[in-house]
Every structure is written in C-alpha cells, then in structure tokens.
Enzyme design. Structure first.
Site, PDB file in Angstrom:
ATOM      1  N   HIS A   1     -10.976  -4.740  -6.306  1.00 44.24           N
ATOM      2  CA  HIS A   1     -10.698  -4.469  -4.704  1.00 44.24           C
ATOM      3  C   HIS A   1     -11.748  -5.198  -3.873  1.00 44.24           C
ATOM      4  CE1 HIS A   1      -7.646  -2.484  -2.241  1.00 44.24           C
ATOM      5  NE2 HIS A   1      -8.548  -2.820  -1.068  1.00 44.24           N
TER       6      HIS A   1
ATOM      7  N   TYR B   1       0.854  -1.264   0.074  1.00 40.05           N
ATOM      8  CA  TYR B   1      -0.219  -0.046  -0.041  1.00 40.05           C
ATOM      9  C   TYR B   1       0.730   1.101   0.048  1.00 40.05           C
ATOM     10  CZ  TYR B   1      -4.637  -1.797   1.050  1.00 40.05           C
ATOM     11  OH  TYR B   1      -5.897  -2.907   1.047  1.00 40.05           O
TER      12      TYR B   1
ATOM     13  N   ASP C   1      -5.429   0.967  -6.688  1.00 36.61           N
ATOM     14  CA  ASP C   1      -6.995   1.157  -7.098  1.00 36.61           C
ATOM     15  C   ASP C   1      -7.456   1.960  -5.569  1.00 36.61           C
ATOM     16  OD1 ASP C   1      -7.077  -0.912  -5.598  1.00 36.61           O
ATOM     17  OD2 ASP C   1      -8.525  -1.941  -6.858  1.00 36.61           O
TER      18      ASP C   1
END
Length: 360
Positions: free
Chosen positions: A259, A143, A171
C-alpha cells in the site's frame, strides 16, 4: 520515445524533468503543504517507504553483450488486451486536490502514454469520465465498504461504465498510522466530490469506530467473483500463502503491494516479497507489483523476478500536480524510455527474454 502524431513534448518537460525523481521537489513547492504531506507520507517512521526504493538499489543487473538490440519490444498481453508496455498507473485518492483535472487528466495522460489507469473508490471522477478520455483500458479499485449491497451495486455500476477490471484493496482493514498527514492537519475538503466513496467521513475505516464496520474476508472475495465476469485483481498481497488463497478464491491477478507503505511500517519492500510469491504462483495468474518503482531498471528487475507488470503511484501524482495530463504522459514516457534503454543495455529485446538470469 514513442509519441502520438501531433503531440510535442513541452520544452520545459524535456529539459528540466529528466527522471521520475525530478517531479517531487517541484510538486512540493507547488502543492499546499497538507496535500503534499498526504501524498508523500507513509506509516510510522516510514522505514518501509524508504525500503521500497532502497531494495531496488541493492539488486545488481547481469548484462549480456553483442546481441542485436536494434528493435526493442516492450509489449505485453493481459486479460486479452495487447498493451504497448508493462507500466500501469496505480489508484491514488482525491486527485482533484492535486490538480483541477484530477483523475480525468491523469487517465488522459496515461492513455496517451499507453498505460492502464486505475480509478479508486476514493477518486473524484466517474468511471465514465475516465473511460471517455483514454483509448487504453481503465480499471476500478474497490475499497470494501460497510454496505454489502452498495459494494454489489458499485461493481455493477463501474462495469456498465466501462471498467475493464475490478481491483480490490485487500490490505486495509483499518487506516494506518499516517503521522505526516496528521501533523500537517490534512483534511478532505467537504466540497470535494467522491462519487463512489459511501463510507467517507463515517469513521468506519478505524478499528472500533463503529459496530457497522465490515471487514473484507476470503468468502467476500468469492462472493465478488460471482458478481461479475470482469477480471478480479487483488491488491495488497505480500505472503505466498495469501497468493495461493487468492487463486483459490477466483482472482485473475494479484498486486504485490504494501500500500505504498501507507498502512503498516516495517513490512518488507515489495521487490523483496516478489520472488517467493512468483515461485508459489508459478505462472498461473499474472503478478503486478507496486511500491518504490522510480527507474526503468526497477521495471526490468521486477519483471526479472516474476512480475508481469508494474504500477507507479506518487511519481505520476506529482507530475499531475505540475501540469495535468501532458506531465503525466511525460512521466510515463520517461519511465518507458528508461526501461527500453535498460533492456537494450542488458541484451534483451522482448519481455519474454527478461528472467531471473538478469539478476547478478
């Protein structure tokens, strides 16, 4: 089903949990309500989450008959590694909230089932702990965090710890509208360790939350590419043009993903997005798909429409919650067995024989 010597499937698994859908109801009864809602929930009205599963149901299979399917080969080769099947475990957050063994137990179960496991930045274990328990490659999901130098050092740290690829979430510039977990009052326990999540509880994953908020962009992907010789996998691609940009930025593979429908509702189901992306990529890099894969026929359809491999998320976390590594192994083994059966019943004996002609 292929099992390692000395391991026997617990009878309760064999007799009561016969498909991936069987794990969720039992896990719902066992998990704390807020934790279950965090795992099970998605964004908005959860239209995309339903579509991720439902879109597979609409695809029909074209079988071929009277072929010799006495031997089925599900193996693939990815980044120079021969893998026994194309089923991977996607990164999911805070797994020690589901089971005391957390990601270590999940990685062990994945390894015993021959599946790649991906440890997330929001994981509750270290890469070294996961690598030590699995003979199969462990990937790390990055991340993008607010400190550029922290991202650089983290990539070096997990590479030194044994990660075989760096998967990057592309995303999630902000958290989605996750109503179920908010209604349930979900909170990350203060005592829960997350070794790699520097931005935890800072508010930086909310748009406008801080002037320090850093947003990942294509130049950052190129910068990451320059930092490591490990394969770079961009997770969260839904548009063919972004797939093209990913190749141009040095990505070694992409994950077609929304996701798990956790960020933005009314996105397309990933299986619906896959064909156009596969056409644009045209075999230049591998394509992985996640979102809604619950059956062996879903794996078959994904490969037929252009995927190299698939990832599962929620199902194995439910299995983890029920019994740790043995149950994760059983979850993967079930899906692989269903996939092998689907190959045999459509007259396909190897991954290379699965193509678009399989779809009716």
């Amino acid at each position: 089903m292929n099992t390692a010597a000395g391991w026997q499937m617990p009878s309760d698994l064999a007799n009561e949990f016969l498909c991936l859908a069987d794990f969720e109801p039992a896990a719902r009864d066992r998990l704390p309500h807020a934790v279950y809602e965090f795992i099970a929930g998605a964004a908005g009205d959860e239209i995309t989450m339903r579509d991720n599963v439902g879109a597979f149901d609409l695809l029909r299979i074209r079988p071929r008959v009277l072929r010799d399917v006495s031997k089925i080969d599900t193996s693939i080769t990815l980044f120079g590694e021969r893998l026994s099947h194309p089923i991977f475990l996607a990164p999911t957050a805070f797994q020690r909230m589901s089971h005391p063994g957390g990601e270590v137990a999940a990685a062990r179960g994945a390894g015993e089932a021959g599946a790649i496991f991906t440890l997330g930045t929001s994981g509750t274990a270290t890469i070294e702990e996961c690598v030590a328990t699995s003979p199969v490659p462990i990937w790390f999901l990055l991340y993008w965090q607010s400190d550029r130098g922290f991202n650089r050092d983290l990539v070096a740290q997990v590479a030194a710890g044994g990660a075989k690829a760096i998967c990057v979430t592309v995303d999630m510039p902000t958290l989605g509208d996750r109503r179920r977990q908010m209604r349930a009052g979900f909170k990350i326990p203060d005592a829960l360790a997350t070794p790699y999540f520097n931005d935890r509880n800072t508010g930086l994953f909310k748009i406008g939350g801080s002037p320090k908020r850093a947003i990942l962009t294509w130049p950052d992907v190129e910068w990451l590419r320059s930092l490591t010789a490990l394969p770079i996998v961009l997770k969260g691609i839904l548009d063919p043009e972004d797939a093209e940009l990913a190749i141009g930025s040095g990505a070694d593979a992409i994950v077609v993903s929304n996701h798990g429908a956790r960020n933005l509702d009314t996105l397309p189901a990933t299986i619906d997005a896959l064909p156009a992306i596969a056409e644009r990529v045209a075999g230049r890099i591998p394509i992985i798909i996640d979102g809604g894969i619950r059956r062996g026929t879903d794996v078959l359809k994904s490969i037929a429409l252009g995927a190299t491999a698939v990832m599962i998320g929620r199902p194995y976390v439910y299995a983890l919650a029920l019994g740790g590594s043995d149950w994760v192994r059983h979850c993967v083994d079930l899906l692989r067995r269903e996939f092998e059966t689907a190959m045999a019943l459509t007259g396909r004996t190897s991954i290379g024989e699965i193509d678009r002609s399989l779809i009716w």
